[in-house]
Motif scaffolding. Structure first.
Motif, short mmCIF file in Angstrom:
data_model
loop_
_atom_site.label_atom_id
_atom_site.label_comp_id
_atom_site.label_asym_id
_atom_site.label_seq_id
_atom_site.Cartn_x
_atom_site.Cartn_y
_atom_site.Cartn_z
N LEU A 1 0.84 -1.20 0.00
CA LEU A 1 0.00 0.00 0.00
C LEU A 1 0.87 1.25 0.00
O LEU A 1 1.98 1.26 0.53
N GLU A 2 0.34 2.31 -0.58
CA GLU A 2 1.08 3.57 -0.68
C GLU A 2 0.77 4.44 0.54
O GLU A 2 -0.39 4.59 0.93
N TRP A 3 1.82 5.05 1.12
CA TRP A 3 1.68 5.84 2.33
C TRP A 3 2.05 7.30 2.07
O TRP A 3 2.94 7.60 1.27
N LEU A 4 1.41 8.19 2.79
CA LEU A 4 1.70 9.61 2.75
C LEU A 4 1.99 10.10 4.17
O LEU A 4 1.47 9.55 5.15
N GLY B 1 7.98 5.86 5.63
CA GLY B 1 7.86 4.55 5.01
C GLY B 1 6.59 3.88 5.47
O GLY B 1 5.82 4.44 6.26
N PRO B 2 6.31 2.66 4.99
CA PRO B 2 5.11 1.93 5.41
C PRO B 2 5.10 1.72 6.92
O PRO B 2 6.14 1.61 7.57
N ILE B 3 3.89 1.65 7.48
CA ILE B 3 3.70 1.47 8.93
C ILE B 3 3.10 0.09 9.18
O ILE B 3 2.22 -0.37 8.45
N SER B 4 3.58 -0.55 10.23
CA SER B 4 3.05 -1.86 10.64
C SER B 4 2.25 -1.71 11.93
O SER B 4 2.68 -1.02 12.86
N VAL B 5 1.08 -2.35 11.95
CA VAL B 5 0.25 -2.29 13.15
C VAL B 5 0.99 -2.90 14.34
O VAL B 5 0.95 -2.35 15.46
N TYR B 6 1.70 -4.01 14.11
CA TYR B 6 2.27 -4.75 15.23
C TYR B 6 3.76 -4.50 15.44
O TYR B 6 4.39 -5.16 16.26
N LYS B 7 4.30 -3.53 14.73
CA LYS B 7 5.68 -3.09 14.99
C LYS B 7 5.68 -1.62 15.36
O LYS B 7 6.00 -1.24 16.48
N ASP B 8 5.28 -0.79 14.42
CA ASP B 8 5.36 0.66 14.63
C ASP B 8 4.29 1.17 15.59
O ASP B 8 4.51 2.14 16.32
N VAL C 1 -1.28 8.74 6.31
CA VAL C 1 -2.44 8.33 5.52
C VAL C 1 -2.01 7.18 4.61
O VAL C 1 -0.98 7.27 3.93
N VAL C 2 -2.78 6.11 4.61
CA VAL C 2 -2.52 4.98 3.73
C VAL C 2 -3.61 4.95 2.66
O VAL C 2 -4.79 5.13 2.95
N ASN C 3 -3.19 4.75 1.42
CA ASN C 3 -4.13 4.69 0.31
C ASN C 3 -4.55 3.24 0.08
O ASN C 3 -3.89 2.49 -0.63
N ASP C 4 -5.66 2.87 0.71
CA ASP C 4 -6.20 1.51 0.56
C ASP C 4 -7.15 1.50 -0.64
O ASP C 4 -8.38 1.45 -0.48
N ILE D 1 1.87 1.75 27.44
CA ILE D 1 2.07 2.85 26.49
C ILE D 1 3.56 3.12 26.35
O ILE D 1 4.27 3.28 27.35
N ARG D 2 4.03 3.19 25.11
CA ARG D 2 5.43 3.46 24.84
C ARG D 2 5.57 4.85 24.20
O ARG D 2 4.68 5.29 23.47
N ASP D 3 6.69 5.49 24.48
CA ASP D 3 6.87 6.85 24.00
C ASP D 3 7.69 6.93 22.70
O ASP D 3 8.13 7.99 22.31
N LYS D 4 7.92 5.81 22.06
CA LYS D 4 8.66 5.84 20.80
C LYS D 4 7.83 6.59 19.75
O LYS D 4 6.59 6.58 19.78
N THR D 5 8.52 7.24 18.84
CA THR D 5 7.85 8.04 17.81
C THR D 5 7.82 7.29 16.49
O THR D 5 8.67 6.45 16.20
N VAL D 6 6.82 7.63 15.70
CA VAL D 6 6.68 7.09 14.35
C VAL D 6 7.24 8.13 13.38
O VAL D 6 6.97 9.33 13.53
N GLY D 7 8.03 7.69 12.43
CA GLY D 7 8.67 8.62 11.50
C GLY D 7 7.65 9.35 10.63
O GLY D 7 6.97 8.74 9.80
N ILE D 8 7.53 10.66 10.84
CA ILE D 8 6.58 11.48 10.09
C ILE D 8 7.36 12.34 9.09
O ILE D 8 8.34 13.00 9.45
N LYS D 9 6.93 12.36 7.87
CA LYS D 9 7.52 13.21 6.83
C LYS D 9 6.36 13.85 6.08
O LYS D 9 5.72 13.22 5.24
#
Length: 731
Positions: free
Chosen positions: A61-64, A68-75, A145-148, A204-212
């Motif tokens: 899937l394409e992400w905006l 990069g792509p996001i994983s439900v069970y990792k990121d 945003v993921v383009n499903d 709850i973890r405080d790690k961040t998700v890479g936002i661009k």
């Protein structure tokens, strides 16, 4: 944490428990009681033998707005996540965005919250990533945003409507779902208690998700997603809703700005031009130096007095209304997402523009604002400033009916008036039903014109088919304009990227311009392209169409006689009233041509001031040739000693693709106050002494291939005019 097994669950698994919670919340009095009920609900859901697990985002899937792509069970592990299932055409989805913005402002990624948009398209046009990108920019969406495009997650979770929110716990476990709009209080309640509940348990973890952010790559532009454009036939000006810059522009027809009101940031404030602000304005109407504005995301109708240089509010209270009847004084009447406005006449014997018709997209209706005391069809005398529903039940339908309050619209987005007989109607671009409808000014009867189908509940009867009546198919049309002289209706068929023309007498609907590709080529009608045009208007006594080419950030000018299209340059002039910030552009340093570049002289042509000359640059290169990225390719115009010819116009640009080479437009300035005396004198010579007054214009195209090559095209002109095509072969 490892992803769960292949077994997944639909949202229906949440229904029994969440329904019990919502009934209990109805009886809760204090905030503490509500918080406690939600906390207990989470304890119950968390104790289930097996989580209702969110399926993983499918690969590919394409992400905006992400690195990069996001994983439900990792990121997303260790986060409370709000999934927003939306489609960008939907007014209900648009209404939800302020709630999500407010939530993101309250809780950040570091607090453990992340919002993810899951774009699940209704229309084929909305499946294209570039179009989703434009929507993300237009609505200032800053979360991932993921383009499903194939709606795989939608189907797996058995989502049933736009918008739908799904709130996940830190294990990817589904906790809540909210369908439709208007659930801000529940959204904040459920999210805040979920964050507290899982923080208490150390999950709850405080790690961040890479936002661009995608918006950071957007180049500056004089216009940003212009939604509508209208002609002031009295003063030869255009009014442009520069929607993405949150402002209104009043420009002369050569593109020079006279007034810039509002912007660059959204706001809701009346006052002087320097104080006033708008929020994504759309429809505009002008009469007697007064402009009325559909201030869409402020849920207001605004009035701009150009003489007093004052902005005021005439309808709406600044928050989204749910009233579907109206009848209060304008400033006291809540309204919802007005999208277009047009002047009209009441039932009085004297013909006067004393009504402002409103396409109320948010409640799927047509409303009226009385600019003076008057009478609407089937209504008693109404006082000045009354704001009231005219047609539409408020149900989102494609329902035609002789009784206006029983008819149904689906996000009406464009209006045009044909007050003369035999028409005497409003034309309505009804976007979500993909139809054009009429509303009688005599009795309010709503009738079908083109598009859609007979089933009033089917809002999926779209396509791109020329034809008659119901056999014609449109895709989310946003604009209409009536040509009184020719008795023709022009339609911005937005998601088909075309301009179409309808004969209301025969109901025949034909493509007028646009290939259907979402790109930006200005040439002949058959070769030109648009990108989701949102509005249009007729000008020059039926000779020109002005088109708000929304996703191309341009106003296009369609010459209905020569069947050519050019771009209206928009630029600030020294004496313009520009109180909102206006982007300034540095003149590019022009490259030097090699001495070996050939010079080709063209034959003189003749034209009148105000007309447009077009140069179509064609570089026929050997097969397999590509542009060298390290060596910029561009075109530019020069006119030594006659720089006034380029006043307010682009004189250079990029050549980005040899397969989509530019058409260069140059409009000859007219003799008016914007030109200096010396320039006016030159214009008089151009007009009166054609045979003896000559201007040298150098049109230069630089192309680069494996070896750097350039070509200089030079033409001697007496007075500039008509379109001509030039083919240049490079060996």
């Amino acid at each position: 944490m490892a992803a769960p097994g292949t077994r997944s669950f639909s949202l229906s698994g949440l229904l029994p428990a969440q329904t019990s919670l919502e009934y209990a919340l109805l009886d809760a009095v204090t905030q503490q009681e509500k918080d406690s009920l939600v906390y207990q609900y989470l304890q119950k859901v968390d104790s289930w033998e097996q989580d209702l697990s969110m399926p993983e985002f499918p690969e590919g899937l394409e992400w905006l707005n992400t690195e990069g792509p996001i994983s439900v069970y990792k990121d997303l592990c260790g986060k409370v996540v709000v999934l927003d299932f939306f489609t960008y055409c939907c007014i209900n989805c648009i209404h939800l965005l302020p709630d999500l913005h407010a939530l993101e402002h309250t809780y950040s990624d570091k607090d453990g919250l992340l919002v993810v948009g899951v774009h699940s398209a209704k229309f084929p046009n909305e499946k294209v990533l570039d179009n989703v990108k434009s929507a993300v920019l237009r609505y200032n969406i800053t979360h991932p945003v993921v383009n499903d495009a194939d709606a795989s997650l939608w189907q797996e979770l058995e989502v049933s409507c736009w918008p739908t929110l799904v709130i996940l716990g830190p294990r990817g476990n589904m906790l809540f779902s909210l369908m439709g709009e208007g659930h801000k209080d529940k959204l904040f309640l459920y999210t805040s208690i979920a964050l507290k509940y899982y923080k208490d348990r150390g999950q709850i973890r405080d790690k961040t998700v890479g936002i661009k952010l995608f918006k950071d790559s957007l180049p500056p532009s004089p216009l940003l997603f212009p939604g509508k454009v209208i002609v002031d036939h009295v003063t030869d000006r255009l009014v442009i809703a520069d929607t993405g810059h949150h402002r209104i522009l009043v420009v002369w027809k050569n593109g020079q700005i006279q007034y810039s009101i509002g912007g660059p940031n959204p706001g809701r404030k009346d006052g002087t031009f320097s104080e006033s602000t708008f929020n994504s304005p759309q429809g505009v109407a002008i009469m007697n130096n007064v402009i009325y504005v559909a201030d869409t995301e402020n849920h207001l109708i605004r009035k701009i007095d150009l003489e007093a240089e004052i902005v005021s509010t005439v309808a709406g209270i600044g928050i989204q209304g749910t009233d579907k009847d109206g009848g209060a004084k304008g400033e006291q009447q809540p309204i919802s997402s007005p999208w277009d406005v047009v002047f009209g006449t009441s039932g009085s014997e004297v013909q006067r523009n004393d009504i402002l018709w409103i396409a109320m997209a948010g409640t799927h209706q047509i409303w009226a604002l009385l600019l003076d005391s008057g009478k609407l069809p089937k209504k008693n005398e109404l006082k000045k400033d009354t704001c009231v529903r005219f047609a539409g039940s408020g149900n989102e339908e494609n329902r035609n009916n002789a009784y206006p309050h029983k008819a149904g619209f689906a996000q009406p987005s464009g209006l045009s008036l044909a007050s003369e007989e035999p028409w005497s109607c409003l034309f309505v671009a009804d976007s979500e039903s993909s139809t054009v409808r009429t509303v009688s000014l005599k009795d309010g009867a709503v009738k079908h014109l083109v598009g859609g189908e007979r089933d009033p509940m089917n809002l999926f009867a779209f396509g791109d088919v020329d034809g008659v009546g119901i056999n014609a198919k449109l895709q989310h049309p946003l604009g209409v304009t009536w040509d009184k002289k020719k008795s023709l209706l022009y339609v911005a068929d937005s998601y088909n990227h075309k301009i179409k023309v309808v004969d209301p007498k025969t109901k025949n609907c034909l493509t007028l311009a646009g290939t259907g590709d979402a790109s930006n080529i200005s040439s002949s009608f058959t070769e030109s392209t648009f990108n989701e045009p949102g509005g249009l208007c007729i000008g020059e006594n039926g000779r020109l169409l002005y088109v708000a080419d929304t996703n191309n950030h341009q106003i296009k000018v369609m010459d209905l006689e020569t069947k050519t299209i050019s771009v209206l340059p928009v630029i600030k002039s020294e004496n313009s009233v520009v109180d909102g910030r206006f982007l300034l552009y540095k003149q590019k340093t022009l490259p030097k041509l090699p001495k070996s570049a050939p010079r080709i002289s063209l034959s003189p042509v003749t034209a009148s001031p105000g007309q447009t000359l077009q140069f179509k640059l064609r570089l026929d290169l050997p097969s397999g040739t590509k542009l060298t990225k390290e060596v910029p390719s561009c075109w530019f115009l020069t006119a030594e000693g006659n720089e006034w010819l380029f006043q307010g116009q682009l004189s250079s640009g990029e050549i980005e693709n040899i397969f989509s080479q530019p058409t260069i437009s140059l409009q000859i300035p007219v003799n008016n106050a914007l030109l200096s005396k010396s320039e006016n004198k030159a214009m008089r010579k151009l007009r009166c002494r054609v045979s003896s007054y000559t201007n040298l214009i150098k049109i230069t195209g630089l192309g680069s291939s494996r070896a750097w090559v350039g070509v200089c095209l030079t033409t001697m002109l007496y007075c500039l005019s008509k379109q001509f095509f030039l083919n240049v072969n490079l060996s």
